[in-house]
Enzyme design. Sequence first.
Site, PDB file in Angstrom:
ATOM      1  CG  ASP A 108      63.639   9.567 -36.117  1.00  0.00           C
ATOM      2  OD1 ASP A 108      64.443   9.907 -36.154  1.00  0.00           O
ATOM      3  OD2 ASP A 108      63.842   7.946 -35.896  1.00  0.00           O
ATOM      4  CD  GLU A 141      65.770   3.449 -33.639  1.00  0.00           C
ATOM      5  OE1 GLU A 141      66.926   3.358 -34.651  1.00  0.00           O
ATOM      6  OE2 GLU A 141      64.874   4.190 -33.815  1.00  0.00           O
ATOM      7  CD  GLU A 147      64.180   7.956 -41.385  1.00  0.00           C
ATOM      8  OE1 GLU A 147      65.447   8.030 -41.375  1.00  0.00           O
ATOM      9  OE2 GLU A 147      63.641   6.958 -40.829  1.00  0.00           O
TER      10      GLU A 147
HETATM   11  O1  GCW Z   1      65.158   7.601 -37.966  1.00  0.00           O
HETATM   12  C1  GCW Z   1      66.012   6.613 -37.603  1.00  0.00           C
HETATM   13  C2  GCW Z   1      66.287   5.751 -38.126  1.00  0.00           C
HETATM   14  C3  GCW Z   1      66.996   4.349 -38.585  1.00  0.00           C
HETATM   15  C4  GCW Z   1      68.253   5.124 -37.407  1.00  0.00           C
HETATM   16  C5  GCW Z   1      67.365   5.655 -36.382  1.00  0.00           C
HETATM   17  C6  GCW Z   1      69.016   6.725 -35.976  1.00  0.00           C
HETATM   18  C7  GCW Z   1      70.348   4.634 -38.230  1.00  0.00           C
HETATM   19  O2  GCW Z   1      64.772   5.173 -39.368  1.00  0.00           O
HETATM   20  O3  GCW Z   1      67.074   3.856 -39.274  1.00  0.00           O
HETATM   21  O4  GCW Z   1      68.955   4.018 -37.446  1.00  0.00           O
HETATM   22  O5  GCW Z   1      66.847   7.718 -36.883  1.00  0.00           O
HETATM   23  O6  GCW Z   1      69.268   7.823 -35.732  1.00  0.00           O
HETATM   24  O7  GCW Z   1      69.901   5.631 -35.507  1.00  0.00           O
END
Ligand code: GCW
Length: 636
Positions: free
Chosen positions: A340, A261, A368
Amino acid sequence: MIHPAWLPPEAFRAVGSRRVLVQGTGPLADTVRHEIAQACARFGGSVVPDRETAELILSIAGPGGEGFRLGRRGGATMISADGPPGLLHGLFEVVRRGERAFDPALADERHVPVLARRMLDHWDNIDVHPVMGQVERGYSGGSLFWHDGRPRDLGRIRDYARLLAASGVNAVAINNVNVHSTETHLLTDRLTEVAGLASTFRVYGIRVHLSVNFAAPVILGDLSTADPADETVRAWWKSTTARVYEAVPDLGGYLVKADSEGQPGPFTYGRSHADGANMLAEALEPYGGVVHWRAFVYNHRQDWRDRSTDRARAAHDHFAGLDGAFRDNVILQVKHGPMDFQAREPISPVLLGMPSTRLAVELQVTGEYTGQQRHVCYLPPMWSEVLRAVAGHVSGLAAVSNAGDDPFWTGHPLAQANLYAVGRLAWNPARDPIAILDEWIDLTFPGASGELRDILHDLMDESWQTYEQYTAPLGVGFMVRPGHHYGPDVDGYEYTPWGTYHFADRDGVGVDRTVATGTGFTAQYPPAWADRYESLATCPDELLLFFHHVPYGHVLHSGVTVIQHIYDTHFAGAHRVAAMRERWQEAAGLVDPALHARVTERLDEQQRSADEWRDQINTYFHRKSGVPDAHGRRIH
Ligand code: GCW
């Protein structure tokens, strides 16, 4: 007023009303003595100098370790600890048991943690990030550690450390894995802030870990490359790490999100993740530090038109071939599912497929994708399934913390239970998550009436399953609003580069991840698992759409069609939330009014949101499929 969470003074009544002997020296023994002295001052007990009159004896019987024995000796309850940390864990075991710890019939027990490192990861920034706020995916206010760009007063942090120790946690990563420019400096010129936090956590047997930026040698202006094969880069990490350990001799180590990311990583230089991790491991090795290297690596710039790229495959594709290539002090930190932190995912095949690598499983306490602490969602039943599945494969657990500067610590007061339980489950993954909930209730609501206990169980026991019912169905995942990830948006991510699709059309829905006709993801599992997921005949209903694309009329093992299941669960889920909301009204007068009000307000929002989810999901699939609800309920 800060809520005391699971350590209100009353929780120490049984200990504090006894004659207590603490034997042992050193900082952790001092912490135990301090706890005992405070409890005794409040409840009339006393600290005694010898065994004769003691009713509780805490002693250090071994050279080190977190384990302890609990039993009765000559009329006293006795904790004999393997080492100083065991003394602290033993104390909290006695606290949890309350009067039951002093039952003359108490049998001998030995307690040893199953997972050696039980870590909470904070996604805290020093600065307030323009999009993510101060705590990335934080739903409990600002950071506990920094305010206005400066370290906070350590008093509240000490209380936090104490709460964590009482839950069994022994490590904390203090800053976000997305390490922005200000936070990159924690490694060098802001080291005193790390040292301050470390000294506060140390008193409760918790070691601090630091998230570092892989490109730190470049970002801090010292070098022109961060290539792990470059000798000057390796030397930079060694000398930098030497200075870190001068400031914080017991730092746990580094945590790294690389090539993920937008974060920098070894791919920039054509090097592997083993090359990157091993470079840091080598620098940490002389000090006993470890690298937690995250396996959350995938292409977030995927073309949605390309059906052959499957984000679920990414971690295994990147890492499985590196099994055995990591140094001993590298721990690969793997999210529990291949995507995720969704409400329902299968186990990540990485956790089952790297026998020669040290692994830690990563969970997310800050929900989240599970209601963001506006919804009641007690996650330990999910975590318990995960931990049972990976037993013997992982030696550590890392969980993204849900705590912030909110007076209730976690935004939703009932989300404290998730924070408490993650440590308890890491200590012993075989524990029943509902028994852990009882433990949390006993501590948090001392003397809770049977009625209050029943209400809390009614709200919390199946709240994860309820959440799953009114959100994305049958393991398909996402369907959330892009960006902040709260609330429904079925197609929000469907035509984006993020790799999170459901492929719904007029005929069916789901992602074909089979070997026979799909992305081949199922082949990443050991054979028994692969077979189970590959075949429609054996794939569990709750994961059906994760692994298969099926027609709406496909009949589940439960006997109903996929489309009817979608309607039924969405009506049922929203209905259960209405029942929870009503039930909570009966807790008025049984709990602190401020807590009652906060939960009431959150339940109002949960109801609004669950209704919204129900209506959008049902309407979407009704319009796509044209299939009416068999029970004729209202779909818009
Ligand atoms: O779930 C995603 C999140 C990001 C997060 C990423 C990760 C810290 O939306 O905000 O970044 O995973 O775990 O690296």
